[in-house]
Design a protein around this motif. Structure first.
Motif, PDB file in Angstrom:
ATOM      1  N   VAL A 194     -49.399  20.935 -16.708  1.00 39.86           N
ATOM      2  CA  VAL A 194     -48.338  21.950 -16.742  1.00 39.86           C
ATOM      3  C   VAL A 194     -47.375  21.670 -17.900  1.00 39.86           C
ATOM      4  CG1 VAL A 194     -46.352  22.850 -15.477  1.00 39.86           C
ATOM      5  CG2 VAL A 194     -48.489  22.435 -14.277  1.00 39.86           C
ATOM      6  N   ALA A 195     -47.034  20.405 -18.078  1.00 38.91           N
ATOM      7  CA  ALA A 195     -46.072  20.038 -19.122  1.00 38.91           C
ATOM      8  C   ALA A 195     -46.601  20.434 -20.498  1.00 38.91           C
ATOM      9  CB  ALA A 195     -45.783  18.539 -19.065  1.00 38.91           C
ATOM     10  N   PHE A 196     -47.869  20.189 -20.743  1.00 40.93           N
ATOM     11  CA  PHE A 196     -48.428  20.547 -22.056  1.00 40.93           C
ATOM     12  C   PHE A 196     -48.417  22.061 -22.271  1.00 40.93           C
ATOM     13  CE2 PHE A 196     -50.066  16.179 -22.314  1.00 40.93           C
ATOM     14  CZ  PHE A 196     -49.683  15.902 -23.616  1.00 40.93           C
ATOM     15  N   VAL A 197     -48.702  22.806 -21.203  1.00 39.87           N
ATOM     16  CA  VAL A 197     -48.665  24.270 -21.323  1.00 39.87           C
ATOM     17  C   VAL A 197     -47.235  24.725 -21.637  1.00 39.87           C
ATOM     18  CG1 VAL A 197     -48.940  26.435 -20.060  1.00 39.87           C
ATOM     19  CG2 VAL A 197     -50.661  24.641 -19.831  1.00 39.87           C
ATOM     20  N   TRP A 198     -46.267  24.109 -20.964  1.00 34.03           N
ATOM     21  CA  TRP A 198     -44.869  24.499 -21.189  1.00 34.03           C
ATOM     22  C   TRP A 198     -44.363  24.097 -22.570  1.00 34.03           C
ATOM     23  CZ3 TRP A 198     -41.131  27.290 -18.360  1.00 34.03           C
ATOM     24  CH2 TRP A 198     -41.638  27.898 -17.207  1.00 34.03           C
ATOM     25  N   ILE A 199     -44.893  23.015 -23.116  1.00 33.48           N
ATOM     26  CA  ILE A 199     -44.534  22.660 -24.507  1.00 33.48           C
ATOM     27  C   ILE A 199     -44.918  23.826 -25.410  1.00 33.48           C
ATOM     28  CG2 ILE A 199     -45.235  21.222 -26.476  1.00 33.48           C
ATOM     29  CD1 ILE A 199     -45.387  18.844 -24.623  1.00 33.48           C
ATOM     30  N   TRP A 200     -46.096  24.356 -25.175  1.00 36.60           N
ATOM     31  CA  TRP A 200     -46.597  25.479 -25.974  1.00 36.60           C
ATOM     32  C   TRP A 200     -45.739  26.730 -25.743  1.00 36.60           C
ATOM     33  CZ3 TRP A 200     -49.200  29.976 -24.125  1.00 36.60           C
ATOM     34  CH2 TRP A 200     -49.747  30.763 -25.125  1.00 36.60           C
ATOM     35  N   LEU A 201     -45.364  26.950 -24.478  1.00 34.52           N
ATOM     36  CA  LEU A 201     -44.529  28.125 -24.180  1.00 34.52           C
ATOM     37  C   LEU A 201     -43.165  28.043 -24.872  1.00 34.52           C
ATOM     38  CD1 LEU A 201     -45.106  28.578 -20.326  1.00 34.52           C
ATOM     39  CD2 LEU A 201     -46.086  29.924 -22.157  1.00 34.52           C
ATOM     40  N   TYR A 202     -42.681  26.819 -25.041  1.00 31.46           N
ATOM     41  CA  TYR A 202     -41.329  26.629 -25.583  1.00 31.46           C
ATOM     42  C   TYR A 202     -41.284  26.530 -27.110  1.00 31.46           C
ATOM     43  CZ  TYR A 202     -39.015  25.682 -21.077  1.00 31.46           C
ATOM     44  OH  TYR A 202     -38.456  25.780 -19.831  1.00 31.46           O
ATOM     45  N   ILE A 203     -42.437  26.632 -27.795  1.00 40.25           N
ATOM     46  CA  ILE A 203     -42.417  26.527 -29.257  1.00 40.25           C
ATOM     47  C   ILE A 203     -41.398  27.552 -29.785  1.00 40.25           C
ATOM     48  CG2 ILE A 203     -43.748  26.944 -31.372  1.00 40.25           C
ATOM     49  CD1 ILE A 203     -46.185  25.840 -29.890  1.00 40.25           C
ATOM     50  N   PRO A 204     -40.435  27.095 -30.612  1.00 39.76           N
ATOM     51  CA  PRO A 204     -39.340  27.991 -30.987  1.00 39.76           C
ATOM     52  C   PRO A 204     -39.784  29.287 -31.660  1.00 39.76           C
ATOM     53  CG  PRO A 204     -38.844  25.744 -31.637  1.00 39.76           C
ATOM     54  CD  PRO A 204     -40.259  25.742 -31.163  1.00 39.76           C
ATOM     55  N   ARG A 205     -40.720  29.185 -32.618  1.00 37.85           N
ATOM     56  CA  ARG A 205     -41.026  30.389 -33.418  1.00 37.85           C
ATOM     57  C   ARG A 205     -42.078  31.294 -32.760  1.00 37.85           C
ATOM     58  NH1 ARG A 205     -42.600  30.251 -39.625  1.00 37.85           N
ATOM     59  NH2 ARG A 205     -44.380  29.284 -38.653  1.00 37.85           N
ATOM     60  N   ASP A 206     -43.161  30.664 -32.295  1.00 38.31           N
ATOM     61  CA  ASP A 206     -44.267  31.493 -31.796  1.00 38.31           C
ATOM     62  C   ASP A 206     -44.477  31.376 -30.290  1.00 38.31           C
ATOM     63  OD1 ASP A 206     -44.888  31.978 -34.556  1.00 38.31           O
ATOM     64  OD2 ASP A 206     -45.795  29.984 -34.598  1.00 38.31           O
ATOM     65  N   GLY A 207     -43.627  30.632 -29.599  1.00 42.66           N
ATOM     66  CA  GLY A 207     -43.828  30.419 -28.168  1.00 42.66           C
ATOM     67  C   GLY A 207     -43.586  31.673 -27.355  1.00 42.66           C
ATOM     68  N   LEU A 208     -44.228  31.715 -26.188  1.00 43.64           N
ATOM     69  CA  LEU A 208     -44.157  32.915 -25.344  1.00 43.64           C
ATOM     70  C   LEU A 208     -42.727  33.171 -24.843  1.00 43.64           C
ATOM     71  CD1 LEU A 208     -46.007  35.080 -24.076  1.00 43.64           C
ATOM     72  CD2 LEU A 208     -46.101  33.642 -22.043  1.00 43.64           C
ATOM     73  N   GLN A 254     -42.692  14.873 -16.453  1.00 38.80           N
ATOM     74  CA  GLN A 254     -42.468  16.025 -17.321  1.00 38.80           C
ATOM     75  C   GLN A 254     -41.519  15.698 -18.469  1.00 38.80           C
ATOM     76  OE1 GLN A 254     -41.784  15.855 -13.996  1.00 38.80           O
ATOM     77  NE2 GLN A 254     -40.631  17.649 -13.362  1.00 38.80           N
ATOM     78  N   ALA A 255     -40.508  14.862 -18.191  1.00 35.53           N
ATOM     79  CA  ALA A 255     -39.562  14.494 -19.252  1.00 35.53           C
ATOM     80  C   ALA A 255     -40.257  13.632 -20.305  1.00 35.53           C
ATOM     81  CB  ALA A 255     -38.373  13.762 -18.659  1.00 35.53           C
ATOM     82  N   LEU A 256     -41.104  12.722 -19.844  1.00 38.47           N
ATOM     83  CA  LEU A 256     -41.806  11.840 -20.783  1.00 38.47           C
ATOM     84  C   LEU A 256     -42.720  12.660 -21.691  1.00 38.47           C
ATOM     85  CD1 LEU A 256     -42.255   8.677 -21.283  1.00 38.47           C
ATOM     86  CD2 LEU A 256     -44.408   9.043 -20.127  1.00 38.47           C
ATOM     87  N   ILE A 257     -43.425  13.612 -21.111  1.00 41.33           N
ATOM     88  CA  ILE A 257     -44.421  14.362 -21.880  1.00 41.33           C
ATOM     89  C   ILE A 257     -43.770  15.426 -22.762  1.00 41.33           C
ATOM     90  CG2 ILE A 257     -46.357  15.982 -21.668  1.00 41.33           C
ATOM     91  CD1 ILE A 257     -47.009  14.339 -19.064  1.00 41.33           C
ATOM     92  N   MET A 258     -42.778  16.105 -22.223  1.00 49.62           N
ATOM     93  CA  MET A 258     -42.237  17.250 -22.968  1.00 49.62           C
ATOM     94  C   MET A 258     -41.181  16.871 -24.002  1.00 49.62           C
ATOM     95  SD  MET A 258     -42.079  19.969 -19.853  1.00 49.62           S
ATOM     96  CE  MET A 258     -41.465  21.369 -20.757  1.00 49.62           C
ATOM     97  N   THR A 259     -40.400  15.837 -23.733  1.00 50.05           N
ATOM     98  CA  THR A 259     -39.318  15.513 -24.668  1.00 50.05           C
ATOM     99  C   THR A 259     -39.245  14.033 -25.038  1.00 50.05           C
ATOM    100  OG1 THR A 259     -37.804  15.117 -22.837  1.00 50.05           O
ATOM    101  CG2 THR A 259     -37.835  17.353 -23.751  1.00 50.05           C
TER     102      THR A 259
END
Lengths: 433, 312
Positions: free
Chosen positions: B138-152, B249-254
């Motif tokens: 889930v964390a990896f998917v959310w990293i992708w969702l949060y991409i500033p320019r192209d994220g969902l 999630q904190a370790l993986i995402m930030t």
């Protein structure tokens, strides 16, 4: 015939099954053979270690028992194995972790084994990997790969702009590098990529004549003009010149992924990525690291094999034979032919073959024929140093704080870590007697 | 008349007591047998490590060399350690925002599903999916969702004219981004518990409220909420404990950044113990975290007496 199971019988059976499962879970792994630990994160890597394993069995006539762990989790697993005594006879170590383990007595010095073995020639290993594998005047590991950081360049992009290929022997200046990076930056195209991390910053710091720590390794030197100049130069590439792909997050940011997109002209990385960059759909090559005030002296990194401190007696004899085999010319030929990285032995050096065309510069840099290299200087608490710098420095790459502010904030804490490092060295020296 | 059994009056009170005790003892034994596997597991994997942490917290131990006695030195180090307090602050921020939001979202969805939604089992399963998915994925998917320019996430915000922030690398937005992901990940658990609680509320109470002329809000406040309070209490206690232990999630995402804005206490403990090889100090931090959780849970149990309504 139907048999009825009473509640009591069911409980008994459940209990027995539980005991059986517990016994199976508690049983230890293979108890004989040449066990060794290594990281492995891809099928290609796994294949190399399988070939190593077959080589060990051929040479030593004992069963080879490699334990392969993905690189991200390798240090933690190794810690647990070392503490529980299940680490095997030989363990692979990333060079930057050698002082950490050596200072804490996790691995044994190898000097007595080297001295007692006339067949083993330490001089056949590149000087930088011998430095990287030593701590407190003793050799704790024997290298299997070593390489300086280089710059990868996208030949196709340079050619499209009419820019001649950079010299493979004369490093370009920082000013030239910045100008080229700017020239090659355009809509959806970038001049340069590197990871916003201390691992990539140190090469620039060394080239500027600076270091993370002072000469006595008891104080931070990041606030010295040389280091500040280097950090500012790289941060400017990100924030002021904007020649780098935008940073999306600080965890998965990868210079390799950026470069492989095909729209980045220069990438800061090591020859260990050659095997991956070979999959690129464009022409590329490598060049020496751009020269700063101290010349082209980028970080030289390497990895080694070491023997855990708990290995003794007959096991030690087998461990030394295993370690020698894993770092022998034959094994390193397998490693180099697979293109994993530059082998640590001079006698195995030629096995790391092109592409890229300029691959020979890796050996030339290590041999001091062109440019130079700087062994990666790390303390016995480098994990903490890395954490500190990894948390606070990237904010400069994002333009959230200035380089001066970031380093002013880091310096007192880095000074404390340097003092702790000195304590670790003192304790290790006291143990050595 | 031939009598072949002893009359009931022939048993003494003592014998009667013994006869009554026998089945009770048997029941107790059966109960203990059922509890035993869990009890053994608890002693080995929970109580044992807590005791071990207590001992280790009094030592200087780098994992590899022999430990030396430190006394209370490791606890004394906590006071002047700014990273510890900042990690504790971040964890508290995460807990006190994510738990209420998760509960509100879970309860709202449970109420919605309870209102005669067709194919409730399908919706329940779908909404439970995030909870059942492993955090790392889930964390990896959310990293992708949060991409500033192209994220969902920013793309959707862009549709309504909002220029989304640089979520995971922003000082102000990194923690809210983590909280949003955690709420999405964990609301399913609360929702299922609430749904079970809602379905157990006797319909007569609603009918009585209707007869009394209660409107929807009054019914919710006076019937649903009190009857649901045991479920609510359970979800609050488990969510608070889980949130104080936020780590993966904190370790993986930030990785705790930017700066140390999302460094949580468990992440700091992990780093102290397994990256800095300072086992004694990590154990001391663990015990302090354990203490915080015990105090907060005890406070919740005290409040329970006043706020939680049990039917019996």
């Amino acid at each position: 015939m139907q048999t009825q199971l009473s509640r009591r019988s069911l409980l008994k059976l459940t209990g027995l099954a539980g005991l059986g499962a517990a016994a199976a879970g508690c049983s230890s792994g293979p108890s004989s053979g040449a066990a060794w630990a290594m990281w492995s994160s891809s099928p290609a890597e796994r294949k190399v270690w399988e070939d190593f394993s077959a080589y060990v069995e051929r040479e030593l006539k004992v069963e080879s028992l490699p334990t392969l762990t993905p690189s991200g989790g390798y240090p933690t697993k190794l810690d647990l194995q070392l503490v529980s005594g299940t680490a095997g006879l030989v363990t692979a170590l990333n060079g930057w972790l050698i002082p950490t383990y050596a200072a804490r007595g996790a691995h044994r010095p190898l000097d007595d084994l080297i001295a007692g073995d006339p067949d083993f020639d330490l001089d056949d290993f590149y000087r930088p990997i011998r430095d990287i594998s030593s701590f407190n005047g003793q050799t704790y590991a024997i290298g299997f790969d070593v390489a300086p950081t280089v710059i990868y360049y996208n030949k196709t992009l340079l050619a499209a702009k009419g820019i001649p290929a950079p010299s493979p022997t004369v490093p370009m200046s920082w000013a030239t590098f910045r100008d080229l990076a700017k020239e090659l930056t355009g809509p959806d195209q970038y001049g340069f990529t590197c990871a916003p991390s201390v691992d990539d910053l140190v090469s620039w710091i060394y080239c500027a004549g600076g270091n993370v720590m002072n000469e006595a390794w008891d104080k931070s030197a990041l606030n010295a003009p040389e280091a500040m100049e280097a950090v500012q130069y790289v941060v400017d590439l990100f924030v002021k010149d904007k020649v780098t792909p935008p940073i999306a997050n600080l965890v998965t940011e990868s210079s390799l992924a950026n470069f492989m997109e095909g729209n980045v002209a220069f990438m800061h990385n090591g020859p260990w990525q050659v095997v991956n960059v070979r999959k690129a759909k464009f022409d590329w090559d490598i060049m020496p690291f751009p020269a700063g005030a101290a010349g082209s002296t980028p970080r030289v990194s390497g990895s080694s094999f070491a023997i855990p401190a708990k290995v003794r007696g007959e096991d030690l004899d087998l461990a030394w034979k295993l370690l020698k085999t894993l770092t022998s010319e034959g094994a390193l030929d397998i490693y180099a032919e697979a293109g994993r990285n530059n082998p640590a032995r001079l006698s195995a050096g030629s096995a790391f073959k092109p592409p890229p065309d300029n691959l020979g510069i890796v050996q030339d840099i290590l041999a001091g024929k062109i440019a130079g290299g700087h062994p990666f200087d790390v303390t016995t608490n480098w994990n903490q140093v890395k954490q500190l710098l990894g948390q606070d420095l990237p904010r400069t790459f994002l333009g959230q704080v200035s380089v001066q502010e970031a380093i002013d904030g880091i310096t007192p804490r880095l000074d404390v870590l340097m003092e702790q490092h000195q304590d670790n060295v003192r304790q290790a020296s006291a143990r050595k007697g | 008349m031939a009598v072949d059994t002893l009359p009931a009056a022939a048993t003494t009170p003592r014998q009667h007591q013994r006869a009554a005790k026998k089945p009770r003892n048997k029941e107790a034994l059966t109960a203990w047998l059922f509890i035993l596997p869990s009890l053994i597991g608890f002693l080995i994997f929970t109580a044992g490590p807590v005791l071990a942490a207590g001992v280790i917290s009094l030592l200087n131990w780098n994992l590899f060399s022999s430990p030396t006695w430190a006394g209370l030195k490791n606890f004394a180090r906590l006071g002047p350690d700014p990273t510890f307090w900042s990690a504790l602050g971040n964890t508290a921020y995460f807990t006190f925002v994510s738990v209420p939001v998760t509960i509100v979202v879970s309860l709202a969805l449970a109420l919605l599903l309870n209102e005669g939604v067709r194919r409730i089992a399908v919706f329940r399963s779908l909404l439970l999916l995030p909870y059942a998915t492993i955090t790392v994925a889930v964390a990896f998917v959310w990293i992708w969702l949060y991409i500033p320019r192209d994220g969902l996430v920013n793309a959707v915000l862009g549709l309504v004219g909002i220029d989304g922030p640089q979520w995971l690398i922003s000082d102000n937005w990194a923690m809210p981004a983590l909280i949003a992901m955690s709420v999405w990940k964990s609301f399913g658990f609360g929702m299922v518990v609430f749904l079970a609680g809602l379905q157990a509320i006797p319909q007569q109470l609603y009918e009585a409220a209707k007869v009394d002329g209660s409107n929807a809000w009054q019914t919710f406040r006076s019937v649903t909420l009190p009857m649901l309070s045991p479920a609510l209490f359970f979800v609050v206690v488990t969510s608070v404990i889980g949130s104080f232990q936020v780590f993966d999630q904190a370790l993986i995402m930030t990785n705790g950044g930017p700066g140390s804005r999302t460094t949580t206490l468990v992440m700091y403990i992990y780093r102290t113990g397994f990256e800095n090889y300072d086992q004694g100090y990590a154990a001391a931090q663990s015990l302090v975290l354990f203490g915080f959780i015990v105090v907060i849970t005890a406070a919740q149990f005290l409040l329970q007496r006043r706020l939680v309504h049990y039917d019996n």
